[in-house]
Design a protein around this motif. Sequence first.
Motif, mmCIF file in Angstrom:
data_model
loop_
_atom_site.group_PDB
_atom_site.id
_atom_site.type_symbol
_atom_site.label_atom_id
_atom_site.label_comp_id
_atom_site.label_asym_id
_atom_site.label_seq_id
_atom_site.Cartn_x
_atom_site.Cartn_y
_atom_site.Cartn_z
ATOM 1 N N GLU A 8 0.834 -1.199 0.000
ATOM 2 C CA GLU A 8 0.000 0.000 0.000
ATOM 3 C C GLU A 8 0.867 1.246 0.000
ATOM 4 O OE1 GLU A 8 -2.594 -0.222 3.362
ATOM 5 O OE2 GLU A 8 -3.743 -1.875 2.503
ATOM 6 N N TRP A 9 0.457 2.244 -0.798
ATOM 7 C CA TRP A 9 1.136 3.537 -0.806
ATOM 8 C C TRP A 9 0.097 4.557 -0.394
ATOM 9 C CZ3 TRP A 9 3.746 6.135 -5.655
ATOM 10 C CH2 TRP A 9 4.568 7.176 -5.217
ATOM 11 N N ASP A 10 0.189 4.990 0.856
ATOM 12 C CA ASP A 10 -0.794 5.929 1.384
ATOM 13 C C ASP A 10 -0.101 6.993 2.214
ATOM 14 O OD1 ASP A 10 -0.175 4.679 3.790
ATOM 15 O OD2 ASP A 10 -2.013 3.522 3.849
ATOM 16 N N LEU A 39 1.310 -3.121 -6.432
ATOM 17 C CA LEU A 39 0.780 -2.088 -5.545
ATOM 18 C C LEU A 39 -0.709 -2.362 -5.340
ATOM 19 C CD1 LEU A 39 1.729 0.497 -4.112
ATOM 20 C CD2 LEU A 39 0.998 1.771 -6.120
ATOM 21 N N THR A 40 -1.131 -2.507 -4.090
ATOM 22 C CA THR A 40 -2.507 -2.908 -3.810
ATOM 23 C C THR A 40 -3.415 -1.755 -3.410
ATOM 24 O OG1 THR A 40 -1.916 -3.415 -1.515
ATOM 25 C CG2 THR A 40 -1.821 -5.233 -3.117
ATOM 26 N N PHE A 41 -2.842 -0.584 -3.118
ATOM 27 C CA PHE A 41 -3.651 0.552 -2.684
ATOM 28 C C PHE A 41 -2.902 1.835 -2.982
ATOM 29 C CE2 PHE A 41 -4.899 3.690 0.545
ATOM 30 C CZ PHE A 41 -6.260 3.738 0.327
ATOM 31 N N CYS A 42 -3.658 2.863 -3.391
ATOM 32 C CA CYS A 42 -3.068 4.163 -3.685
ATOM 33 C C CYS A 42 -4.077 5.227 -3.283
ATOM 34 C CB CYS A 42 -2.745 4.247 -5.178
ATOM 35 S SG CYS A 42 -2.048 5.798 -5.720
ATOM 36 N N ASP A 43 -3.726 6.065 -2.286
ATOM 37 C CA ASP A 43 -4.654 7.107 -1.859
ATOM 38 C C ASP A 43 -4.254 8.454 -2.450
ATOM 39 O OD1 ASP A 43 -2.539 8.029 -0.335
ATOM 40 O OD2 ASP A 43 -3.524 7.779 1.596
ATOM 41 N N CYS A 46 -0.552 9.276 -2.472
ATOM 42 C CA CYS A 46 0.132 8.582 -3.568
ATOM 43 C C CYS A 46 -0.066 9.337 -4.875
ATOM 44 C CB CYS A 46 -0.412 7.155 -3.679
ATOM 45 S SG CYS A 46 -0.081 6.299 -5.223
#
Length: 91
Positions: A8-10, A39-43, A46
């Motif tokens: 995750e990149w948050d 990459l499983t998450f980007c907020d 990111c």
Amino acid sequence: MTATLTGEWDVLADGSLVAELNALLDEGYRNVIIDAAALTFCDSACLGHLVGLHRRSAERGGWLRVVGPALAVRRPIELTGLDQVLEVRDR
């Protein structure tokens, strides 16, 4: 240069990746490939980092590409219209 991202990149993610990529741009690299396949998450943090890296690359005559993002990453990019700014490619 290629950065392979995983997990995750948050907003809570360590900022060392962005600092390292910015340092490489300062050293003369111009083109950035973000391998987002794992990459499983980007907020929004990111997305902001991607835009910032894109701008810095473009200022140096280069480009930024996001390669192989899963739907969980591709969707926020598309919903915000950043797919019109960032180059997003499938594998």
